[in-house]
Enzyme design. Structure first.
Site, short mmCIF file in Angstrom:
data_model
loop_
_atom_site.label_atom_id
_atom_site.label_comp_id
_atom_site.label_asym_id
_atom_site.label_seq_id
_atom_site.Cartn_x
_atom_site.Cartn_y
_atom_site.Cartn_z
N GLU A 62 -5.24 -9.17 0.91
CA GLU A 62 -5.87 -8.54 2.06
C GLU A 62 -7.09 -8.37 1.87
OE1 GLU A 62 -4.24 -4.96 4.00
OE2 GLU A 62 -2.30 -5.38 3.84
N GLU A 83 0.83 -1.09 -0.14
CA GLU A 83 0.45 -0.46 -0.07
C GLU A 83 0.64 1.15 -0.15
OE1 GLU A 83 -2.95 -0.12 3.28
OE2 GLU A 83 -4.03 -1.83 2.56
#
Ligand code: FCB
Length: 436
Positions: free
Chosen positions: A346, A167
């Protein structure tokens, strides 16, 4: 049996994910150096005064946690290496005991038939590098590439799936808005971090080339305009450029997205060549969609607003709307014809309760249903990782939001599988999956 429709192609990888700072603890054990997160935790603590000093104490409870993974029947485990554990100064000098921990982890996974998916950077870096400017400093990309080389030299004979950076958007936004309390707001200058993070990623891909599959994990939402009013439509276009496209476009189209005719950031063509080095997969972290309206107070002139019908929000304030996951997947496929295979790296739901987490089961099942229909429509999605294997430190939110399949009592560190653990185990058992 419920969820009988959740049958995935043979070879689909069934996983769970964690990250070093959120689970390991042992913050100064065996020669580990302080990280950027340790420093802030010790200065003022996160919610309720939380720190990552002990976290789940995974560092000292490795065997027990590996057995929990094996008990689930996982075929993939995504974890991250703590850079300051293995290279305390961030440059030069390796810490043998830190490296040995990851060797034990990788060997323990392989012995149990679980394939490691190793994230090289999940937000924690050595404090000396933070002192040198962190990701605002372009040299960080070179230091990171050297760190990657050291890890590959040590583990490249056993690890065959690598995630360069987790991220980058979150790293950048936390710094730009000061929301992680690690750094003060950096305003628009913070965009330079996007280039430095992407460069670091590109260097890592080049160094990992002959060591298996390499990808990056991006947090993507799937963006929709709040109304057909041109002001909101333009805001949504900007949000797409500054969020979902900011990393996808340079990676897969070798250019930064444009807003009002101008690229959102200037980048040397030679750097773009490095950034766009082909990768083997895209990791997608997905939690919720984003509905966007124009806003004068938002960083780039837009803000998130409630979804139509105002669905329930989770304890972090994100809408619980799994039915939108498929829109993001379809958008990815439509906009990026050269998209490599996808792994869901995720996906999860925070709850504050104990082991009776039926709401989590419903959310995960609905997300998996969306993934399955994308696969049925021809999208190449190869695996799924629940965030998270166990309850852990949710960064600045502390220990209250619990994402785990396994409950952790943070006073005693006792682990107890939740209902969702048993549900996921049964689901995996019904599939034909990778073993090796
Ligand atoms: C993601 C992070 C992960 C975890 C989840 C809830 O943004 O990558 O570490 O905190 O959110």
């Amino acid at each position: 049996m419920a969820d009988d429709d959740l049958v995935f192609p043979r070879g689909f990888h069934w996983g769970a994910a964690t990250a070093a700072y959120q689970v390991e603890g042992g913050w100064d054990a065996d020669g580990k150096g302080p990280s950027n997160w340790d420093t802030v935790a010790h200065r003022r603590g996160f919610a309720d005064g939380a720190t990552g000093d002990v976290a789940c104490d995974h560092y000292h409870r490795l065997a027990e946690d590996l057995d929990l993974m094996a008990g689930l029947g996982l075929t993939s485990y995504r974890f991250s290496v703590s850079w300051p554990r293995v290279q305390p100064q961030g440059r030069g000098g390796w810490n043998p005991r830190g490296l040995e921990f990851y060797e034990r982890l990788v060997d323990g996974l392989l012995e149990r038939g679980i394939r490691p998916a190793l994230t090289l950077y999940h937000w924690d870096h050595p404090q000396p590098l933070e002192d040198a400017g962190g990701w605002m400093n372009r040299d960080m990309a070179d230091w990171y590439a050297d760190y990657v080389t050291g890890i590959v030299d040590r583990l490249g004979d056993r690890v065959t799936r690598w995630i360069t950076i987790n991220e980058p958007l979150s790293v950048m936004y936390a710094a730009m808005t000061g929301s992680s309390r690690l750094t003060g707001p950096l305003g628009r200058d913070g965009l330079a971090m996007a280039r430095n993070l992407l460069l670091a990623h590109g260097f890592a891909v080049q160094r990992l080339r002959s060591s298996g599959e390499v990808g990056i994990a991006l947090n993507l939402s799937g963006i929709m305009a709040a109304s057909s009013d041109p002001v909101d439509v333009r805001a949504a276009v900007r949000a797409e450029a500054y969020e979902d496209r900011l990393f996808l476009d340079p990676l897969f189209c070798k250019q930064f997205p444009r807003v009002d005719g101008e690229p959102v950031l200037d980048c040397d063509p030679a750097d773009l060549d490095v950034i766009a080095t082909p990768i083997d997969f895209l990791g997608v972290n997905w939690y919720a969609p984003a509905r966007i309206a124009a806003s004068e107070t938002g960083l780039f002139g837009y803000a998130r607003v409630d979804l139509p019908g105002a669905p329930k929000k989770n304890m972090l304030g994100w809408p619980i709307a799994p039915e939108y996951f498929g829109d993001l997947l379809a958008w990815l496929r439509r906009c990026y014809p050269g998209l490599p295979p996808v792994y869901i790296t995720e996906n999860g739901l925070p709850l504050d309760g104990g082991t009776q987490d039926h709401e989590r089961i419903a959310y995960l099942a609905d997300c998996l249903r969306q993934i399955k229909s994308a696969i049925d429509m021809g999208m190449d999605i190869r695996g799924y990782h629940v965030w998270s294997l166990m309850d852990n430190l949710e960064w600045e939110h502390g220990y209250r939001p619990r994402f785990g399949l396994v409950h952790v009592d943070f006073a005693t560190l006792q682990r107890t599988p939740k209902e969702s653990y048993h549900w996921y185990k049964a689901l995996i058992a019904r599939q034909g999956s990778w073993r090796g």
